[in-house]
Scaffold this motif. Structure first.
Motif, short mmCIF file in Angstrom:
data_model
loop_
_atom_site.label_atom_id
_atom_site.label_comp_id
_atom_site.label_asym_id
_atom_site.label_seq_id
_atom_site.Cartn_x
_atom_site.Cartn_y
_atom_site.Cartn_z
N LEU A 129 -18.37 41.48 18.56
CA LEU A 129 -18.53 40.56 17.45
C LEU A 129 -17.55 39.39 17.57
N THR B 9 -18.90 36.85 20.01
CA THR B 9 -19.94 36.01 19.41
C THR B 9 -19.34 34.96 18.48
N THR C 2 -20.10 31.07 18.55
CA THR C 2 -20.84 30.44 17.46
C THR C 2 -19.96 29.94 16.33
N CYS D 277 -20.64 31.97 11.53
CA CYS D 277 -21.82 32.80 11.87
C CYS D 277 -21.48 34.27 12.06
N MET D 278 -20.29 34.69 11.69
CA MET D 278 -19.90 36.07 11.94
C MET D 278 -20.84 37.07 11.28
N ASN E 59 -24.27 37.28 13.08
CA ASN E 59 -24.17 38.04 14.32
C ASN E 59 -24.14 39.54 14.04
N VAL F 201 -27.68 40.90 13.36
CA VAL F 201 -28.48 41.12 14.57
C VAL F 201 -28.13 42.47 15.20
N ALA F 202 -26.85 42.76 15.32
CA ALA F 202 -26.42 44.03 15.90
C ALA F 202 -26.85 45.21 15.04
#
Length: 429
Positions: free
Chosen positions: A389, A392, A396, A400-401, A404, A407-408
């Motif tokens: 994370l 990412t 990004t 956007c944490m 992300n 999605v995971a």
């Protein structure tokens, strides 16, 4: 009538011990809950504040996440052997308690020294030293409940235990809000002192009468196998790629990884995106902790009817909804709402995942080792989740944490959906 009256010799036994499969030993659940509370109070404060210590030396969220994750990898190495040893001790006079008490005393020293470390090598020695010792006995404390609570009541018992765990998040948040900004050295001394006091109390009131509170031996319907090492248990559990135990461990890996990542990076997120102070950012999880506390007992009782795996799937969906709210509303109220929803989702996982894994064990004589399997999966997720994370975030941005993480978490839902088709739930009406 006399035909319904138990023999006199059995009456004394049933008065001191609950019959297997009936009611919980509530006193034992209370003291085990206090023991787990004690160790988790330290871990929650560690996860909330150590990332900010590392920010003095690293600017990359990915590197910070990697370091925060690597400390959990010690459990992968140590817990199978320690859990197997605890299984050998479980039916003896002292039970698993010596492992817990000695481990807690040793882990206190490097934890207290963390804020005193004035350079990176000293800080890493303290962080790695604490993680190595604390991870070794962590699973043993969680397995204590299986020594005193019958299988049919363990889901409910986990609800009480996780309620105690949620209180540790409250304690960690309160220390962050009230003490960190005034005295970091004092703040790091409070959680381990609390751990030693509460563990000592739990041992005095339960561990010292271990043989009296211990569940009586019972006949097992299955063909009981003897295992000569923890690795033999591991090979048996993961004997095929389609093993439900393996699928469950993958699901645990995914969910534990994302939750650990969210917790580890929440304080930096609060300072970078929301503009909060370090202490205020460390308190962002407090409302979520309260939601966790309120929900775990209803979730535990509902899961007895729904089944553990179905309850976890619902929890994943709620977790995804929470992190999407956090992405859509990047404000302090929005982040608090996100943590409340994701905490409710994680509560369903926290109550049910370990119980579901215990249900797959071939015999109760390896439950400590099966807890180590849970640790292997969760610690692997905790080791890699924050780094993934965090990487990412490097790509990004902090904004956007939460997206992300969503999605995971979607991958996690797919794993538990597949698992539900392979392993039927054990439902207790």
């Amino acid at each position: 009538m006399t035909l319904d009256s138990p023999p006199a010799s059995n009456t004394a036994m049933t008065s001191s011990r609950p019959a297997v499969g009936e009611h919980m030993n509530r006193g034992a659940v209370l003291w085990v809950t206090l023991a787990v509370f004690a160790q988790e109070a330290v871990w929650n404060f560690y996860d909330a504040q150590v990332p900010e210590q590392l920010r003095h030396y690293f600017s990359s969220a990915g590197v910070i996440g990697l370091i925060m994750g690597l400390d959990h990898s010690w459990g992968i190495v140590t817990q199978p052997s320690v859990g197997f040893l605890s299984d050998k001790l479980a039916r003896r006079r002292t039970g698993r308690w010596p492992i817990v008490l000695v481990g807690a005393a040793l882990a206190t020293v490097p934890f207290v020294l963390i804020p005193w470390a004035t350079n990176l090598p000293a800080l890493m020695v303290c962080v790695v030293g604490f993680a190595a010792v604390a991870n070794a006995f962590k699973g043993v404390t969680e397995t204590l409940v299986t020594d005193y609570v019958a299988p049919s009541a363990r889901g409910k018992a986990q609800g009480f235990i996780k309620a105690g765990v949620s209180l540790t998040i409250v304690v960690s948040s309160v220390i962050s809000l009230l003490v960190v900004d005034r005295s970091l050295h004092l703040a790091f001394a409070i959680p381990p002192l609390l751990m030693l006091i509460v563990l000592g109390l739990s041992w005095a009131l339960l561990g010292r009468r271990h043989t009296d509170a211990l569940l009586p031996d019972e006949e097992e319907a299955e063909d009981v196998r003897e295992f000569g090492s923890p690795w033999a248990v591991l090979r048996d559990a993961l004997r095929s790629p389609s093993s439900p135990t393996l699928l469950l461990m993958i699901g645990i890996f995914c969910f534990a990884g994302m939750w650990s990542a969210l917790r580890s990076l929440m304080t930096p997120y609060g300072t970078q995106v929301l503009g909060l102070t370090r202490g205020a950012a460390g308190g962002l999880v407090l409302p979520g902790a309260v939601a966790f506390l309120v929900s775990v007992l209803p979730i535990a009782y509902a899961s007895n009817r729904l089944g553990q795996l179905r309850a976890v799937r619902y929890g994943v969906v709620l977790f995804i909804a929470g992190v999407l709210v956090g992405f859509a509303v990047p404000t302090t109220p929005g982040t608090v709402t996100a943590m409340v929803l994701s905490s409710l989702g994680y509560a369903s996982f926290a109550v049910n995942a370990l119980v579901a894994l215990w249900n797959l064990a071939p015999t109760r004589k390896v439950l400590g080792t099966y807890t180590a399997l849970y640790t292997i999966a969760s610690a692997s997720g905790m080791a890699l989740g924050p780094a993934i994370l965090g990487t990412t975030v490097d790509l990004t941005g902090w904004r956007c944490m939460f997206l992300n993480a969503a999605v995971a978490a979607g991958v996690t839902f797919l794993v538990f959906t597949r698992l539900a088709r392979r392993a039927p739930d054990r439902v207790t009406a």
